[in-house]
Enzyme design. Sequence first.
Site, mmCIF file in Angstrom:
data_model
loop_
_atom_site.group_PDB
_atom_site.id
_atom_site.type_symbol
_atom_site.label_atom_id
_atom_site.label_comp_id
_atom_site.label_asym_id
_atom_site.label_seq_id
_atom_site.Cartn_x
_atom_site.Cartn_y
_atom_site.Cartn_z
ATOM 1 N N CYS A 165 0.809 -1.224 0.000
ATOM 2 C CA CYS A 165 0.000 0.000 0.000
ATOM 3 C C CYS A 165 0.837 1.268 0.000
ATOM 4 O O CYS A 165 0.287 2.368 -0.117
ATOM 5 C CB CYS A 165 -0.944 -0.019 1.198
ATOM 6 S SG CYS A 165 -1.926 -1.534 1.272
ATOM 7 N N THR A 272 1.641 -8.224 8.481
ATOM 8 C CA THR A 272 0.460 -7.409 8.166
ATOM 9 C C THR A 272 0.079 -6.404 9.242
ATOM 10 O O THR A 272 -0.610 -5.429 8.943
ATOM 11 C CB THR A 272 -0.756 -8.322 7.893
ATOM 12 O OG1 THR A 272 -0.987 -9.152 9.035
ATOM 13 C CG2 THR A 272 -0.521 -9.188 6.661
ATOM 14 N N HIS A 305 -2.612 7.586 6.664
ATOM 15 C CA HIS A 305 -2.895 6.282 6.048
ATOM 16 C C HIS A 305 -4.309 5.856 6.434
ATOM 17 O O HIS A 305 -5.064 5.410 5.580
ATOM 18 C CB HIS A 305 -1.857 5.262 6.507
ATOM 19 C CG HIS A 305 -1.955 3.946 5.814
ATOM 20 N ND1 HIS A 305 -1.876 3.820 4.437
ATOM 21 C CD2 HIS A 305 -2.128 2.688 6.296
ATOM 22 C CE1 HIS A 305 -1.994 2.547 4.111
ATOM 23 N NE2 HIS A 305 -2.153 1.842 5.212
ATOM 24 N N THR A 309 -8.832 0.351 10.266
ATOM 25 C CA THR A 309 -8.594 -0.923 10.959
ATOM 26 C C THR A 309 -8.375 -0.650 12.447
ATOM 27 O O THR A 309 -7.868 0.405 12.825
ATOM 28 C CB THR A 309 -7.369 -1.663 10.386
ATOM 29 O OG1 THR A 309 -6.229 -0.797 10.458
ATOM 30 C CG2 THR A 309 -7.615 -2.071 8.949
ATOM 31 N N PRO A 310 -8.743 -1.598 13.299
ATOM 32 C CA PRO A 310 -8.631 -1.367 14.744
ATOM 33 C C PRO A 310 -7.223 -1.001 15.212
ATOM 34 O O PRO A 310 -7.057 -0.103 16.031
ATOM 35 C CB PRO A 310 -9.091 -2.705 15.335
ATOM 36 C CG PRO A 310 -10.064 -3.245 14.325
ATOM 37 C CD PRO A 310 -9.471 -2.853 12.985
ATOM 38 N N GLU A 316 -0.948 4.944 14.121
ATOM 39 C CA GLU A 316 -0.619 6.175 13.395
ATOM 40 C C GLU A 316 -0.885 7.408 14.260
ATOM 41 O O GLU A 316 -0.094 8.355 14.261
ATOM 42 C CB GLU A 316 -1.408 6.243 12.094
ATOM 43 C CG GLU A 316 -0.967 7.372 11.182
ATOM 44 C CD GLU A 316 -1.574 7.299 9.799
ATOM 45 O OE1 GLU A 316 -1.125 8.060 8.915
ATOM 46 O OE2 GLU A 316 -2.506 6.489 9.578
ATOM 47 N N LYS A 337 -9.499 7.935 2.840
ATOM 48 C CA LYS A 337 -9.962 6.558 2.622
ATOM 49 C C LYS A 337 -11.389 6.360 3.144
ATOM 50 O O LYS A 337 -12.055 5.408 2.758
ATOM 51 C CB LYS A 337 -9.030 5.560 3.296
ATOM 52 C CG LYS A 337 -7.693 5.356 2.595
ATOM 53 C CD LYS A 337 -6.891 4.251 3.265
ATOM 54 C CE LYS A 337 -5.545 4.048 2.596
ATOM 55 N NZ LYS A 337 -4.576 5.098 2.923
ATOM 56 N N HIS A 342 -9.766 1.913 0.221
ATOM 57 C CA HIS A 342 -8.316 1.708 0.182
ATOM 58 C C HIS A 342 -7.920 1.181 -1.191
ATOM 59 O O HIS A 342 -8.245 0.047 -1.552
ATOM 60 C CB HIS A 342 -7.922 0.726 1.280
ATOM 61 C CG HIS A 342 -6.451 0.643 1.521
ATOM 62 N ND1 HIS A 342 -5.510 1.256 0.723
ATOM 63 C CD2 HIS A 342 -5.740 -0.001 2.496
ATOM 64 C CE1 HIS A 342 -4.309 1.003 1.175
ATOM 65 N NE2 HIS A 342 -4.422 0.249 2.252
ATOM 66 N N PHE A 403 1.652 -3.630 3.860
ATOM 67 C CA PHE A 403 1.963 -4.956 4.391
ATOM 68 C C PHE A 403 3.456 -5.239 4.158
ATOM 69 O O PHE A 403 4.000 -4.947 3.098
ATOM 70 C CB PHE A 403 1.138 -6.030 3.671
ATOM 71 C CG PHE A 403 -0.295 -6.124 4.128
ATOM 72 C CD1 PHE A 403 -0.792 -5.344 5.152
ATOM 73 C CD2 PHE A 403 -1.162 -7.018 3.513
ATOM 74 C CE1 PHE A 403 -2.108 -5.441 5.568
ATOM 75 C CE2 PHE A 403 -2.491 -7.129 3.917
ATOM 76 C CZ PHE A 403 -2.963 -6.346 4.939
#
Length: 415
Positions: A165, A272, A305, A309-310, A316, A337, A342, A403
Amino acid sequence: MELKRVVVTGLGAITPIGNTLDEYWNALIEGKSGAAPITQFDASKFKTQFACEVKGYDPNEHFDRKEVRKLDLFSQYALVSTEEAMQDSGINLEKVDKDRFGVIWGAGIGGLITFQEECIAFGNGDGTPRFNPFFIPKMIADIAPGHISIKYGLRGPNFTTVSACASSTNSIIDAFTYIRLGKMDLCVTGGSEAAVCEAGIGGFNALQALSKRNDDPKTASRPFDAERDGFVLGDGGGALILEEYEHAKARGAKIYAEIIGSGLSADAHHMTAPHPDGLGAKNVMKNALDDAGISADEIDYINVHGTSTPLGDIAEAKAIKEVFGESAYKLNISSTKSMTGHLLGAAGAIESIASVMAVANDIVPPTINHFNDDPEFDQKLNFTFNKAQKREVRAALSNTFGFGGHNASVIFKKV
């Protein structure tokens, strides 16, 4: 040696919320969601049945039928966004040195749809190896810059960056570096991706990475919200024309912004998952600031970014507070996003475009779909929730993390 200055003189985009630069930017400012039920295949048996697809796109409006058969969708998006960026730049190809005009493109996967189709066709056959002669050249990730260079006759440096990504931010950084070092005058850079297919949705579902909010796709991408449950997969592409500053001035080019610094780092932690303390994110932003030779308080906007996601959003946000200190409370943060989904390897391209447009227009696009505060985040930070905000944007930083622990950041400022 004296480093050259590098500016952005052309932009092009094809995204889930708009198929041109203007459509994309206006949709960002309006806070539109590009998420909807998947139309490209029957997703009824998948855990996730929605995505951020490009809408209203007809390849026959851009290519003849023979060309379409030779081009995976990710290459089509590359060529379409590049055509707009080239036109936007006003470059006269008869008056530039094509030996010093490069193409550096980003793609995290490449021709996934082509790969899937050819493998299914072989599996459904009698075992006789019958493959399309265009299978390999359609699939390989480096083919997009190849097609761009062939179309425009550009003979400078030409390659694809692959860092999941972070891919297209890496491509922008490489283009910036080559021009900065005097190795070329101009470059088409950016990235494209087309992974909304059975293999893409199924693969990310197996990783437990995607949102499963099938009852309400439009609000599924919820960066920094307490009820975020994964990212929304998107398709598209974005192109930027980077140019040496004096070269751009000499031809009277329109200049959107200047690139003043970039950063790279690795989490060195997990395949990941992000480093829980945001170590890689912290290092990459510090590296970008150091490279630019500016202090943290000179950044007014961070396009994060922020995948929804949790774990990723928390890491970040921690990193931003560590790097920016008290200045973190004076800047705007947003995740576009939340609107585009994404785009994997193309994320850095369209998010860099959003950052450039924020600098050029003094408007920060929002983080939409915020409903519930998460106590994990410092609510004194300005996440630009739900509505765009007008403010002076002297400089913007764009983050992308991939990733494998790949991190890339780039900084754009007013000229």
